[in-house]
Design an enzyme around this catalytic site. Structure first.
Site, PDB file in Angstrom:
ATOM      1  N   ASN A 163      -7.072  -0.193   3.369  1.00  8.44           N
ATOM      2  CA  ASN A 163      -6.649  -0.509   1.998  1.00  8.44           C
ATOM      3  C   ASN A 163      -7.008   0.675   1.095  1.00  8.44           C
ATOM      4  O   ASN A 163      -8.110   1.215   1.181  1.00  8.44           O
ATOM      5  CB  ASN A 163      -7.366  -1.769   1.524  1.00  8.44           C
ATOM      6  CG  ASN A 163      -7.600  -2.750   2.656  1.00  8.44           C
ATOM      7  OD1 ASN A 163      -8.327  -2.432   3.588  1.00  8.44           O
ATOM      8  ND2 ASN A 163      -7.011  -3.898   2.597  1.00  8.44           N
ATOM      9  N   HIS A 217       0.841  -1.194   0.000  1.00  8.43           N
ATOM     10  CA  HIS A 217       0.000   0.000   0.000  1.00  8.43           C
ATOM     11  C   HIS A 217       0.881   1.252   0.000  1.00  8.43           C
ATOM     12  O   HIS A 217       0.594   2.232   0.691  1.00  8.43           O
ATOM     13  CB  HIS A 217      -0.938  -0.016   1.214  1.00  8.43           C
ATOM     14  CG  HIS A 217      -1.967  -1.109   1.154  1.00  8.43           C
ATOM     15  ND1 HIS A 217      -2.686  -1.532   2.247  1.00  8.43           N
ATOM     16  CD2 HIS A 217      -2.403  -1.869   0.117  1.00  8.43           C
ATOM     17  CE1 HIS A 217      -3.517  -2.514   1.888  1.00  8.43           C
ATOM     18  NE2 HIS A 217      -3.363  -2.733   0.606  1.00  8.43           N
TER      19      HIS A 217
HETATM   20  C1  FAD Z   1      -1.600  -9.533  -2.704  1.00 11.86           C
HETATM   21  C2  FAD Z   1      -2.262  -8.210  -2.877  1.00 11.86           C
HETATM   22  C3  FAD Z   1      -3.383  -7.905  -2.107  1.00 11.86           C
HETATM   23  C4  FAD Z   1      -3.969  -6.656  -2.200  1.00 11.86           C
HETATM   24  N1  FAD Z   1      -5.119  -6.425  -1.514  1.00 11.86           N
HETATM   25  C5  FAD Z   1      -5.721  -5.223  -1.590  1.00 11.86           C
HETATM   26  C6  FAD Z   1      -6.960  -4.993  -0.946  1.00 11.86           C
HETATM   27  O1  FAD Z   1      -7.561  -5.887  -0.359  1.00 11.86           O
HETATM   28  N2  FAD Z   1      -7.508  -3.753  -1.032  1.00 11.86           N
HETATM   29  C7  FAD Z   1      -6.880  -2.743  -1.694  1.00 11.86           C
HETATM   30  O2  FAD Z   1      -7.410  -1.624  -1.699  1.00 11.86           O
HETATM   31  N3  FAD Z   1      -5.723  -2.947  -2.345  1.00 11.86           N
HETATM   32  C8  FAD Z   1      -5.128  -4.167  -2.322  1.00 11.86           C
HETATM   33  N4  FAD Z   1      -3.984  -4.399  -3.026  1.00 11.86           N
HETATM   34  C9  FAD Z   1      -3.382  -3.270  -3.742  1.00 11.86           C
HETATM   35  C10 FAD Z   1      -4.158  -2.970  -5.014  1.00 11.86           C
HETATM   36  O3  FAD Z   1      -4.086  -4.046  -5.881  1.00 11.86           O
HETATM   37  C11 FAD Z   1      -3.602  -1.698  -5.607  1.00 11.86           C
HETATM   38  O4  FAD Z   1      -3.880  -0.651  -4.707  1.00 11.86           O
HETATM   39  C12 FAD Z   1      -4.206  -1.330  -6.955  1.00 11.86           C
HETATM   40  O5  FAD Z   1      -4.057  -2.359  -7.890  1.00 11.86           O
HETATM   41  C13 FAD Z   1      -3.546  -0.054  -7.476  1.00 11.86           C
HETATM   42  O6  FAD Z   1      -4.081   0.270  -8.725  1.00 11.86           O
HETATM   43  P1  FAD Z   1      -3.261   1.078  -9.836  1.00 11.86           P
HETATM   44  O7  FAD Z   1      -4.053   1.018 -11.058  1.00 11.86           O
HETATM   45  O8  FAD Z   1      -2.921   2.409  -9.279  1.00 11.86           O
HETATM   46  O9  FAD Z   1      -1.864   0.321  -9.941  1.00 11.86           O
HETATM   47  P2  FAD Z   1      -1.520  -1.161 -10.444  1.00 11.86           P
HETATM   48  O10 FAD Z   1      -2.609  -2.093 -10.135  1.00 11.86           O
HETATM   49  O11 FAD Z   1      -0.177  -1.431  -9.894  1.00 11.86           O
HETATM   50  O12 FAD Z   1      -1.419  -1.015 -12.022  1.00 11.86           O
HETATM   51  C14 FAD Z   1      -0.423  -0.227 -12.627  1.00 11.86           C
HETATM   52  C15 FAD Z   1      -0.180  -0.734 -14.041  1.00 11.86           C
HETATM   53  O13 FAD Z   1       0.772   0.131 -14.670  1.00 11.86           O
HETATM   54  C16 FAD Z   1       1.624  -0.648 -15.479  1.00 11.86           C
HETATM   55  N5  FAD Z   1       2.877   0.104 -15.692  1.00 11.86           N
HETATM   56  C17 FAD Z   1       3.896   0.321 -14.832  1.00 11.86           C
HETATM   57  N6  FAD Z   1       4.859   1.042 -15.420  1.00 11.86           N
HETATM   58  C18 FAD Z   1       4.438   1.313 -16.682  1.00 11.86           C
HETATM   59  C19 FAD Z   1       4.995   2.028 -17.800  1.00 11.86           C
HETATM   60  N7  FAD Z   1       6.185   2.629 -17.721  1.00 11.86           N
HETATM   61  N8  FAD Z   1       4.279   2.065 -18.957  1.00 11.86           N
HETATM   62  C20 FAD Z   1       3.058   1.463 -19.064  1.00 11.86           C
HETATM   63  N9  FAD Z   1       2.512   0.780 -18.042  1.00 11.86           N
HETATM   64  C21 FAD Z   1       3.178   0.710 -16.868  1.00 11.86           C
HETATM   65  C22 FAD Z   1       1.784  -1.943 -14.725  1.00 11.86           C
HETATM   66  O14 FAD Z   1       2.129  -3.001 -15.611  1.00 11.86           O
HETATM   67  C23 FAD Z   1       0.404  -2.137 -14.102  1.00 11.86           C
HETATM   68  O15 FAD Z   1      -0.419  -2.954 -14.886  1.00 11.86           O
HETATM   69  C24 FAD Z   1      -3.406  -5.659  -3.037  1.00 11.86           C
HETATM   70  C25 FAD Z   1      -2.335  -5.989  -3.876  1.00 11.86           C
HETATM   71  C26 FAD Z   1      -1.785  -7.258  -3.813  1.00 11.86           C
HETATM   72  C27 FAD Z   1      -0.700  -7.601  -4.787  1.00 11.86           C
END
Ligand code: FAD
Length: 610
Positions: free
Chosen positions: A589, A533
């Site tokens: 979370n 997180h």
């Molecule tokens: C085991 C686990 C349990 C979790 N449990 C919870 C929960 O219960 N509740 C909760 O709120 N959160 C939880 N999380 C966290 C949650 O998954 C994240 O907060 C959420 O996915 C964040 O979303 P995001 O879109 O910001 O980032 P991400 O999901 O990290 O997505 C970012 C994307 O950007 C892409 N990327 C990175 N760099 C580049 C680049 N240079 N060019 C193009 N693409 C790029 C990556 O490939 C990725 O697909 C958990 C995560 C894990 C792994």
């Protein structure tokens, strides 16, 4: 570094063979990138949206949750390996332990007669071991968030997340979006409602389960909300998932795909794995967003440089020229793209990667007391009766009188002034991956413990945002994807350390009401970063708070990277999204809250992209 002049130098610009011209560009296909796409489309269905993700298409249904596979519905313990495989550690310090029993004739860098040309390490250490296996010579192990990791695939971390979606506490955790209290509260209420609709949050998916009720009823009895000082509330954890109506043994876990589905047109995948919805949405997997480019010092992004890493025209540098650019590449990937871009000195973002936060995690697994388990057989609640009787009839030798596939508990005790941490009692075995168990006890536990009696307790603690806690990007070292290598410098404040001690004491107190510790999973703090997180890496300004945290200066740019609408300070058409935006110390979370920021920003972006 003033790189702005380089824009005009042809040699600084890569060969850009293709130019794509959507209205809006989004880097990152995680739940936050998906939220931007869905909201922008809802506001203005005419907008053309182009998204890229550095990761591949791991699931047949783009961005769907991997736990939906029958394999893991049948045996959740196996899912831990998927999570492990999906996580790439952000910063691995260099190991200095030499392999001294190797064949003396093989190449070993420490033999003085091998004149290895050694690079310089800014920290003056370990450089003779050169960079290998993704190790980071700039990382001091004692200041690392050693378990902090990223997931690179379409859907991001939402392809494996636990789906817990609590709201942040208005006084103890939540950032400010409006200076006026009433407006601020109304705005959050509206945003949380929309975010929950988009990702489909509920709190009744597990309420029928005997295991769930057993844990919840016990905790409610042990910590009565009324009469207890301080009061304590235990309730079902809000989750982004739904129980299947045709076969209630199974659950569909929600993810980026759930959000993309609201685009209203089927997601189709072509031979080059490009995902399309109608004629208004395109998603290029395996495509790195490398950097943003601007006309010199204008504060207006002119285009982004992307590179297709696999499939299609491999290694083609693609120029994407849009009206608005959104970087939603995760808490590490987002500032990484900015750090890799050429900003003029006066445009630099002093707060980028400063005041970072990550939650402290206390963890244990307990085995429920025998009275509780015996009670299911001897005094079943009326709503359990049939299930218990059927199970006893079908499996007369099973000592536990509940179905084998009875869903796990999903219980929470939300943060409060008296207990300023977030609490989850569930069962996913998710954290046992980092827990040391010697072979003996591991084997013993595995063979003789029934997972129906095991409950995981996971407590998440707040960490104060301080300027000295940083995520920086190297000028020398690159990561495996040829982006600047990230390095952490993280230390807890005295206040946060004290709070985590109290949290651990509270967790053990709660644990003793339910059962005894599973050998090998006794109470422990998990490696920093394991909460996944990470936040504050591109923190938002909070209107109405003079400076946050107080005092550094009155200049918003010194302590925030974006304004309250997710727009980067000093740039007209650059927006950021993801957990990195949350500027406060929080224990819950974060994903739902980051979605709120993206929903709010979408109104402003849709206007600019018209
Ligand atoms: C085991 C686990 C349990 C979790 N449990 C919870 C929960 O219960 N509740 C909760 O709120 N959160 C939880 N999380 C966290 C949650 O998954 C994240 O907060 C959420 O996915 C964040 O979303 P995001 O879109 O910001 O980032 P991400 O999901 O990290 O997505 C970012 C994307 O950007 C892409 N990327 C990175 N760099 C580049 C680049 N240079 N060019 C193009 N693409 C790029 C990556 O490939 C990725 O697909 C958990 C995560 C894990 C792994």
């Amino acid at each position: 570094m003033d790189h702005s002049a380089e824009y005009t130098k042809a040699k600084a610009l890569p060969q850009l063979s293709t130019t794509l011209t959507p209205d809006v560009f989004i880097a990152g296909s995680g739940p936050i990138g998906a939220t931007f796409a869905a909201e922008l489309h809802r506001i203005n269905p005419k907008l053309k949206i182009l998204m890229t993700d550095i990761g591949g298409l791991d699931t047949a249904v783009p961005g769907s949750h991997k736990k939906n596979s029958i394999d893991f519905q049948k045996d959740i313990d196996r899912f831990v390996h998927i999570i492990q495989g999906d996580l790439s550690t952000v910063s691995v310090p260099v190991t200095n332990v030499p392999v001294t029993n190797a064949d003396p004739e093989v190449f070993l860098p420490w033999y003085e007669d091998i004149k290895v040309k050694i690079g310089t390490d800014p920290n003056g250490r370990a450089s003779k071991w050169f960079v290998r296996n993704n190790q980071n010579p700039e990382q001091k192990p004692e200041f690392n968030l050693g378990a902090e990791a990223v997931t690179r695939c379409v859907g991001g971390m939402s392809t494996h997340w636990t789906c817990a979606c609590p709201e942040l506490h208005p006084e103890l955790e939540r950032p400010r979006l409006e200076a006026d209290d009433d407006k601020n509260n109304a705005e959050w209420t509206k945003l949380y409602k929309r975010a929950k609709e988009l990702i489909g949050v509920g709190d009744t998916q597990f309420s029928e389960s005997i295991r769930h009720q057993l844990v919840l009823d016990t905790l409610i009895k042990e910590f009565p909300a009324v009469g207890q000082i301080p009061p304590r509330e235990f309730k079902a954890l809000p989750l982004a998932c739904e129980r299947d109506t045709d076969d209630p043994r199974y659950v569909t876990w929600h993810s980026a795909h759930t959000i993309l589905k609201t685009l209203g047109a089927a997601l189709k995948v072509d031979e080059e794995e490009v995902v399309r919805a109608g004629d208004f949405f395109e998603l290029y997997p395996n495509t790195r967003c490398t950097r943003v480019w601007q006309l010199p010092n204008k504060g207006e992004i002119d285009f982004v440089e992307c590179t297709r890493l696999r499939l299609g025209k491999v290694d083609t540098n693609v120029q994407v020229k849009a009206k608005v650019y959104i970087i939603a590449a995760g808490a590490v990937g987002t500032p990484q793209i900015l750090a890799n871009s050429f900003f003029a000195k006066e445009q630099e973002l002093p707060a980028l990667g400063k005041y970072i936060t990550e939650q402290t995690m206390a963890f244990c697994q307990i085995m429920l007391y025998r009275d509780l388990i015996a009670g299911v057989r001897e005094k079943p609640k009326p709503e359990w009766q049939k299930r218990v009787e059927d199970h006893i009839r079908d499996f007369p030798l099973d000592p536990i009188a509940m179905p084998f596939d009875e869903p796990e508990p999903q219980v929470t005790s939300p943060i409060s002034k008296e207990h300023p941490w977030h609490t989850q009692a569930s069962y996913s075995n998710q954290n046992s991956r980092r827990i040391h168990r010697d072979a003996f006890s591991y084997g013993k536990v595995g063979a003789t413990i029934d997972s129906r009696v095991v409950v995981d307790l996971r407590f998440f603690g707040r960490n104060d945002p301080v300027e000295t806690n940083t995520l920086t990007f190297s000028n020398i070292h690159r990561d495996g994807y040829d982006m600047p290598q990230p390095t952490f410098h993280f230390q807890m404040t005295a206040h946060s350390r004290k709070e985590s001690g109290l949290m651990m004491a509270d967790m053990t107190n709660v644990a003793t009401k339910l059962g005894g510790y599973l050998p090998g999973s006794e109470p422990q703090f998990l490696e920093p970063g394991l909460a996944l997180h990470l936040a504050g890496t591109f923190r938002a300004f909070q209107p109405g708070t003079k400076a946050n945290p107080p005092n550094p200066s009155d200049n918003a740019k010194d302590f925030s990277v974006v304004n309250e609408n997710s727009q980067v300070h000093g740039f007209t058409n650059l927006f950021l999204g993801g957990n990195g935006i949350i500027p406060t110390a929080f224990a819950a979370n974060p994903t739902l809250t980051s979605m709120c920021y993206a929903i709010r920003a979408s109104t402003v972006i849709a206007e600019k992209a018209k």
